[in-house]
Design a protein around this motif. Sequence first.
Motif, PDB file in Angstrom:
ATOM      1  N   PRO A 118       0.842  -1.203   0.000  1.00 45.88           N
ATOM      2  CA  PRO A 118       0.000   0.000   0.000  1.00 45.88           C
ATOM      3  C   PRO A 118       0.874   1.249   0.000  1.00 45.88           C
ATOM      4  CG  PRO A 118       0.036  -0.981   2.184  1.00 45.88           C
ATOM      5  CD  PRO A 118       0.819  -1.895   1.286  1.00 45.88           C
ATOM      6  N   VAL A 119       0.584   2.176  -0.907  1.00 48.14           N
ATOM      7  CA  VAL A 119       1.302   3.443  -0.939  1.00 48.14           C
ATOM      8  C   VAL A 119       0.396   4.571  -0.457  1.00 48.14           C
ATOM      9  CG1 VAL A 119       3.006   2.763  -2.655  1.00 48.14           C
ATOM     10  CG2 VAL A 119       0.842   3.728  -3.407  1.00 48.14           C
ATOM     11  N   GLN A 120      -0.889   4.333  -0.450  1.00 48.35           N
ATOM     12  CA  GLN A 120      -1.919   5.126   0.207  1.00 48.35           C
ATOM     13  C   GLN A 120      -2.981   4.121   0.600  1.00 48.35           C
ATOM     14  OE1 GLN A 120      -3.354   8.351  -2.182  1.00 48.35           O
ATOM     15  NE2 GLN A 120      -1.340   9.289  -2.368  1.00 48.35           N
ATOM     16  N   TYR A 121      -3.957   4.528   1.401  1.00 45.58           N
ATOM     17  CA  TYR A 121      -4.896   3.524   1.884  1.00 45.58           C
ATOM     18  C   TYR A 121      -5.615   2.796   0.752  1.00 45.58           C
ATOM     19  CZ  TYR A 121      -8.069   0.859   4.642  1.00 45.58           C
ATOM     20  OH  TYR A 121      -8.726  -0.198   5.195  1.00 45.58           O
ATOM     21  N   SER A 122      -5.989   3.489  -0.291  1.00 48.53           N
ATOM     22  CA  SER A 122      -6.726   2.831  -1.373  1.00 48.53           C
ATOM     23  C   SER A 122      -5.916   2.722  -2.660  1.00 48.53           C
ATOM     24  CB  SER A 122      -8.042   3.565  -1.641  1.00 48.53           C
ATOM     25  OG  SER A 122      -7.784   4.904  -1.991  1.00 48.53           O
ATOM     26  N   VAL A 123      -4.593   2.711  -2.524  1.00 48.11           N
ATOM     27  CA  VAL A 123      -3.691   2.576  -3.677  1.00 48.11           C
ATOM     28  C   VAL A 123      -2.608   1.560  -3.333  1.00 48.11           C
ATOM     29  CG1 VAL A 123      -2.091   3.759  -5.229  1.00 48.11           C
ATOM     30  CG2 VAL A 123      -4.072   4.994  -4.313  1.00 48.11           C
ATOM     31  N   PHE A 124      -2.484   0.551  -4.191  1.00 48.57           N
ATOM     32  CA  PHE A 124      -1.472  -0.488  -4.001  1.00 48.57           C
ATOM     33  C   PHE A 124      -0.578  -0.574  -5.232  1.00 48.57           C
ATOM     34  CE2 PHE A 124      -4.079  -1.805  -0.581  1.00 48.57           C
ATOM     35  CZ  PHE A 124      -3.354  -2.683   0.197  1.00 48.57           C
ATOM     36  N   GLU A 125       0.697  -0.840  -5.020  1.00 47.94           N
ATOM     37  CA  GLU A 125       1.626  -1.173  -6.090  1.00 47.94           C
ATOM     38  C   GLU A 125       1.898  -2.662  -6.005  1.00 47.94           C
ATOM     39  OE1 GLU A 125       4.104   2.995  -6.412  1.00 47.94           O
ATOM     40  OE2 GLU A 125       5.023   1.306  -5.370  1.00 47.94           O
ATOM     41  N   CYS A 126       1.742  -3.351  -7.132  1.00 47.46           N
ATOM     42  CA  CYS A 126       1.883  -4.805  -7.153  1.00 47.46           C
ATOM     43  C   CYS A 126       2.832  -5.218  -8.268  1.00 47.46           C
ATOM     44  CB  CYS A 126       0.523  -5.468  -7.385  1.00 47.46           C
ATOM     45  SG  CYS A 126      -0.750  -4.946  -6.221  1.00 47.46           S
ATOM     46  N   LEU A 127       3.678  -6.163  -7.990  1.00 50.04           N
ATOM     47  CA  LEU A 127       4.570  -6.754  -8.978  1.00 50.04           C
ATOM     48  C   LEU A 127       4.197  -8.227  -9.060  1.00 50.04           C
ATOM     49  CD1 LEU A 127       6.935  -6.069 -10.828  1.00 50.04           C
ATOM     50  CD2 LEU A 127       8.466  -6.727  -8.976  1.00 50.04           C
ATOM     51  N   LEU A 128       3.466  -8.596 -10.112  1.00 46.57           N
ATOM     52  CA  LEU A 128       2.859  -9.919 -10.175  1.00 46.57           C
ATOM     53  C   LEU A 128       3.083 -10.598 -11.519  1.00 46.57           C
ATOM     54  CD1 LEU A 128      -0.594  -8.868  -8.721  1.00 46.57           C
ATOM     55  CD2 LEU A 128       1.175 -10.123  -7.508  1.00 46.57           C
ATOM     56  N   ASP A 129       3.231 -11.919 -11.470  1.00 42.16           N
ATOM     57  CA  ASP A 129       3.203 -12.682 -12.709  1.00 42.16           C
ATOM     58  C   ASP A 129       1.730 -12.902 -13.068  1.00 42.16           C
ATOM     59  OD1 ASP A 129       2.270 -14.700 -11.019  1.00 42.16           O
ATOM     60  OD2 ASP A 129       4.130 -15.835 -11.086  1.00 42.16           O
ATOM     61  N   GLU A 130       1.481 -13.521 -14.199  1.00 40.91           N
ATOM     62  CA  GLU A 130       0.101 -13.687 -14.682  1.00 40.91           C
ATOM     63  C   GLU A 130      -0.758 -14.481 -13.700  1.00 40.91           C
ATOM     64  OE1 GLU A 130      -3.116 -12.890 -16.889  1.00 40.91           O
ATOM     65  OE2 GLU A 130      -1.122 -12.046 -17.202  1.00 40.91           O
ATOM     66  N   ASP A 131      -0.198 -15.520 -13.106  1.00 38.63           N
ATOM     67  CA  ASP A 131      -0.944 -16.323 -12.140  1.00 38.63           C
ATOM     68  C   ASP A 131      -1.313 -15.499 -10.911  1.00 38.63           C
ATOM     69  OD1 ASP A 131      -2.013 -18.848 -11.133  1.00 38.63           O
ATOM     70  OD2 ASP A 131      -0.334 -18.777  -9.722  1.00 38.63           O
ATOM     71  N   GLY A 132      -0.366 -14.735 -10.403  1.00 41.24           N
ATOM     72  CA  GLY A 132      -0.629 -13.882  -9.253  1.00 41.24           C
ATOM     73  C   GLY A 132      -1.661 -12.814  -9.561  1.00 41.24           C
ATOM     74  N   LEU A 133      -1.594 -12.268 -10.767  1.00 42.21           N
ATOM     75  CA  LEU A 133      -2.558 -11.258 -11.191  1.00 42.21           C
ATOM     76  C   LEU A 133      -3.972 -11.832 -11.208  1.00 42.21           C
ATOM     77  CD1 LEU A 133      -3.325  -8.473 -12.313  1.00 42.21           C
ATOM     78  CD2 LEU A 133      -2.682  -9.339 -14.586  1.00 42.21           C
ATOM     79  N   GLN A 134      -4.123 -13.014 -11.767  1.00 41.44           N
ATOM     80  CA  GLN A 134      -5.448 -13.638 -11.823  1.00 41.44           C
ATOM     81  C   GLN A 134      -5.966 -13.978 -10.427  1.00 41.44           C
ATOM     82  OE1 GLN A 134      -7.220 -13.444 -14.513  1.00 41.44           O
ATOM     83  NE2 GLN A 134      -5.413 -12.539 -15.461  1.00 41.44           N
ATOM     84  N   ARG A 135      -5.088 -14.442  -9.539  1.00 46.78           N
ATOM     85  CA  ARG A 135      -5.505 -14.717  -8.161  1.00 46.78           C
ATOM     86  C   ARG A 135      -5.952 -13.442  -7.458  1.00 46.78           C
ATOM     87  NH1 ARG A 135      -0.457 -17.884  -6.987  1.00 46.78           N
ATOM     88  NH2 ARG A 135       0.051 -15.814  -6.381  1.00 46.78           N
ATOM     89  N   MET A 136      -5.203 -12.342  -7.683  1.00 44.03           N
ATOM     90  CA  MET A 136      -5.562 -11.076  -7.067  1.00 44.03           C
ATOM     91  C   MET A 136      -6.920 -10.597  -7.569  1.00 44.03           C
ATOM     92  SD  MET A 136      -3.672  -7.357  -7.111  1.00 44.03           S
ATOM     93  CE  MET A 136      -3.997  -7.097  -8.852  1.00 44.03           C
TER      94      MET A 136
END
Length: 93
Positions: free
Chosen positions: A30-48
């Motif tokens: 989280p970089v702000q309460y309603s903002v997240f930075e994510c570094l994900l592969d395709e599988d992680g993206l779909q799970r998220m």
Amino acid sequence: MKNFIVVVYDISNDRRRTKLHDALLDYGTPVQYSVFECLLDEDGLQRMKRAVRRVIRPRVDRVRYYYLCQACLQKVEITSGVEVLSEEETMVV
């Protein structure tokens, strides 16, 4: 290959907003309460995205996914706070 994704959400219901925030902690920073930075592969993206769909009510809640390319990521400016998420290099000896 991993993608850098900024997840932004606008949820008026306190309980769902907190639940989504807690769910996204498994996928990014989280970089702000309603903002997240994510570094994900395709599988992680779909799970998220599945985790997000389980929490939100699509008719009233808003979630946006912004995909940043490497060139765009290098142009991000930060005045204070958390640095831009990056993948740590590991060396196996």
